[in-house]
Design a protein around this motif. Structure first.
Motif, PDB file in Angstrom:
ATOM      1  N   PHE A 109       6.991   4.217  -2.784  1.00 51.74           N
ATOM      2  CA  PHE A 109       5.790   4.210  -1.953  1.00 51.74           C
ATOM      3  C   PHE A 109       5.841   5.244  -0.829  1.00 51.74           C
ATOM      4  O   PHE A 109       5.006   5.211   0.078  1.00 51.74           O
ATOM      5  N   THR A 110       6.777   6.158  -0.898  1.00 52.52           N
ATOM      6  CA  THR A 110       6.909   7.181   0.135  1.00 52.52           C
ATOM      7  C   THR A 110       5.597   7.956   0.294  1.00 52.52           C
ATOM      8  O   THR A 110       5.027   8.435  -0.690  1.00 52.52           O
ATOM      9  N   GLY A 111       5.122   8.033   1.550  1.00 50.23           N
ATOM     10  CA  GLY A 111       3.915   8.794   1.856  1.00 50.23           C
ATOM     11  C   GLY A 111       2.609   8.111   1.494  1.00 50.23           C
ATOM     12  O   GLY A 111       1.541   8.708   1.636  1.00 50.23           O
ATOM     13  N   LYS A 112       2.673   6.878   1.028  1.00 49.95           N
ATOM     14  CA  LYS A 112       1.456   6.170   0.623  1.00 49.95           C
ATOM     15  C   LYS A 112       0.974   5.215   1.713  1.00 49.95           C
ATOM     16  O   LYS A 112       1.743   4.763   2.542  1.00 49.95           O
ATOM     17  N   ASN A 113      -0.311   4.937   1.663  1.00 51.04           N
ATOM     18  CA  ASN A 113      -0.895   3.848   2.433  1.00 51.04           C
ATOM     19  C   ASN A 113      -0.868   2.620   1.532  1.00 51.04           C
ATOM     20  O   ASN A 113      -1.220   2.721   0.351  1.00 51.04           O
ATOM     21  N   VAL A 114      -0.468   1.500   2.066  1.00 52.39           N
ATOM     22  CA  VAL A 114      -0.459   0.260   1.306  1.00 52.39           C
ATOM     23  C   VAL A 114      -1.359  -0.738   2.021  1.00 52.39           C
ATOM     24  O   VAL A 114      -1.335  -0.868   3.242  1.00 52.39           O
ATOM     25  N   VAL A 115      -2.171  -1.443   1.208  1.00 51.76           N
ATOM     26  CA  VAL A 115      -3.126  -2.399   1.747  1.00 51.76           C
ATOM     27  C   VAL A 115      -2.935  -3.727   1.014  1.00 51.76           C
ATOM     28  O   VAL A 115      -3.332  -3.850  -0.144  1.00 51.76           O
ATOM     29  N   ALA A 132       5.973   1.593   3.498  1.00 52.94           N
ATOM     30  CA  ALA A 132       4.808   2.477   3.518  1.00 52.94           C
ATOM     31  C   ALA A 132       3.991   2.266   4.789  1.00 52.94           C
ATOM     32  O   ALA A 132       4.214   1.300   5.533  1.00 52.94           O
ATOM     33  N   ARG A 133       3.059   3.146   5.012  1.00 55.55           N
ATOM     34  CA  ARG A 133       2.102   2.972   6.102  1.00 55.55           C
ATOM     35  C   ARG A 133       1.139   1.871   5.687  1.00 55.55           C
ATOM     36  O   ARG A 133       0.528   1.941   4.630  1.00 55.55           O
ATOM     37  N   MET A 134       1.044   0.834   6.518  1.00 57.92           N
ATOM     38  CA  MET A 134       0.214  -0.321   6.168  1.00 57.92           C
ATOM     39  C   MET A 134      -1.161  -0.220   6.812  1.00 57.92           C
ATOM     40  O   MET A 134      -1.274   0.094   7.995  1.00 57.92           O
ATOM     41  N   LEU A 135      -2.161  -0.511   6.009  1.00 54.40           N
ATOM     42  CA  LEU A 135      -3.508  -0.694   6.534  1.00 54.40           C
ATOM     43  C   LEU A 135      -3.758  -2.195   6.610  1.00 54.40           C
ATOM     44  O   LEU A 135      -3.132  -2.983   5.896  1.00 54.40           O
ATOM     45  N   ARG A 136      -4.698  -2.581   7.484  1.00 58.84           N
ATOM     46  CA  ARG A 136      -4.973  -4.009   7.683  1.00 58.84           C
ATOM     47  C   ARG A 136      -5.397  -4.664   6.370  1.00 58.84           C
ATOM     48  O   ARG A 136      -6.304  -4.212   5.687  1.00 58.84           O
ATOM     49  N   GLY A 137      -4.717  -5.723   6.040  1.00 55.26           N
ATOM     50  CA  GLY A 137      -4.959  -6.435   4.794  1.00 55.26           C
ATOM     51  C   GLY A 137      -6.074  -7.454   4.897  1.00 55.26           C
ATOM     52  O   GLY A 137      -6.763  -7.579   5.918  1.00 55.26           O
ATOM     53  N   PHE A 138      -6.219  -8.218   3.820  1.00 51.30           N
ATOM     54  CA  PHE A 138      -7.305  -9.170   3.688  1.00 51.30           C
ATOM     55  C   PHE A 138      -6.796 -10.414   2.974  1.00 51.30           C
ATOM     56  O   PHE A 138      -6.137 -10.313   1.935  1.00 51.30           O
ATOM     57  N   LEU A 148     -13.373  -3.872   3.726  1.00 47.05           N
ATOM     58  CA  LEU A 148     -13.153  -2.510   3.243  1.00 47.05           C
ATOM     59  C   LEU A 148     -13.838  -1.487   4.156  1.00 47.05           C
ATOM     60  O   LEU A 148     -13.250  -0.453   4.474  1.00 47.05           O
ATOM     61  N   SER A 149     -15.050  -1.789   4.564  1.00 46.63           N
ATOM     62  CA  SER A 149     -15.747  -0.871   5.485  1.00 46.63           C
ATOM     63  C   SER A 149     -14.992  -0.744   6.798  1.00 46.63           C
ATOM     64  O   SER A 149     -14.888   0.351   7.360  1.00 46.63           O
ATOM     65  N   SER A 150     -14.429  -1.846   7.276  1.00 42.48           N
ATOM     66  CA  SER A 150     -13.724  -1.821   8.567  1.00 42.48           C
ATOM     67  C   SER A 150     -12.445  -0.995   8.517  1.00 42.48           C
ATOM     68  O   SER A 150     -11.961  -0.542   9.565  1.00 42.48           O
ATOM     69  N   ILE A 151     -11.889  -0.774   7.327  1.00 41.70           N
ATOM     70  CA  ILE A 151     -10.680   0.049   7.219  1.00 41.70           C
ATOM     71  C   ILE A 151     -10.965   1.413   6.595  1.00 41.70           C
ATOM     72  O   ILE A 151     -10.055   2.135   6.211  1.00 41.70           O
ATOM     73  N   GLY A 152     -12.238   1.744   6.492  1.00 36.40           N
ATOM     74  CA  GLY A 152     -12.613   3.097   6.076  1.00 36.40           C
ATOM     75  C   GLY A 152     -12.905   3.310   4.609  1.00 36.40           C
ATOM     76  O   GLY A 152     -12.912   4.452   4.140  1.00 36.40           O
ATOM     77  N   PHE A 153     -13.199   2.258   3.884  1.00 34.27           N
ATOM     78  CA  PHE A 153     -13.516   2.407   2.451  1.00 34.27           C
ATOM     79  C   PHE A 153     -14.951   2.003   2.171  1.00 34.27           C
ATOM     80  O   PHE A 153     -15.453   1.035   2.529  1.00 34.27           O
TER      81      PHE A 153
END
Length: 177
Positions: A115-121, A144-150, A172-177
């Motif tokens: 997971f090197t260099g990846k964003n993980v959600v 990995a770099r974590m984005l806020r989960g659900f 998803l909208s709140s985290i940029g998707f």
């Protein structure tokens, strides 16, 4: 303006059969949420499946089996591969929360990928405990770099899909998707 293409994948583990608070189901709670994420993001779906599925279909038997695997820190063999995993920028990881733990096949997947260099959600279904610390376990294993989960109730995903989709889309909208 240059727009970069972001490749993302949605990896998930889900179960059918007899489940707590929803009865016998033919589509798993986490699979439903994974599909909603794919619909909104256009990401590719990958279901974590056993090489040899020995999990019982009955809820009581499943509990005993999964708790035994948890105590043993089992890493059951899984089948299939994620095409072009190295190219993915962001990977959503979905699972049911079983007693403040991810199912052991999720560990098998996480530990067998870089997971090197990846964003993980992370995202999970549960029946009252939310993430219960499993999001931190995803971070610890992947580094990995974590984005806020659900986290969402499994019975909501199963029985109130319109509401669940609304919540998934808001997240998803709140985290940029």
């Amino acid at each position: 303006m240059i727009k970069f293409m972001v490749l993302l994948g949605i990896v998930y583990f889900s179960r059918t059969g007899e489940q707590y608070s929803v009865g016998n189901i033919t589509e798993g709670n986490t699979a439903i949420v994974a599909g909603m994420i794919a619909d909104k993001t256009g990401g590719s779906l990958f279901e974590i499946k056993f090489a040899d599925d020995v999990y019982p279909a009955g809820y009581s038997e499943l509990i005993k089996f999964a708790q035994k695997e948890k105590r043993q820190k089992a890493r059951p063999a899984i089948t299939g591969t994620v095409d072009n995993f190295a190219e993915y920028d962001t990977v959503f990881i979905g699972y049911p929360n079983w007693w403040a733990e991810m199912p052991m096949p999720v560990y098998t997947f996480l530990e067998s990928h870089d997971f090197t260099g990846k964003n993980v959600v992370p995202f999970c279904t549960h029946e009252g405990s939310g993430f219960g610390g499993t999001d931190e376990k995803v971070r610890d294993v992947t580094r990995a770099r974590m984005l806020r989960g659900f986290a969402i109730y499994g019975h909501t995903a199963q029985k109130d899909r319109d509401f669940a989709r609304e919540k998934v889309n808001e997240w998803l909208s709140s985290i940029g998707f």
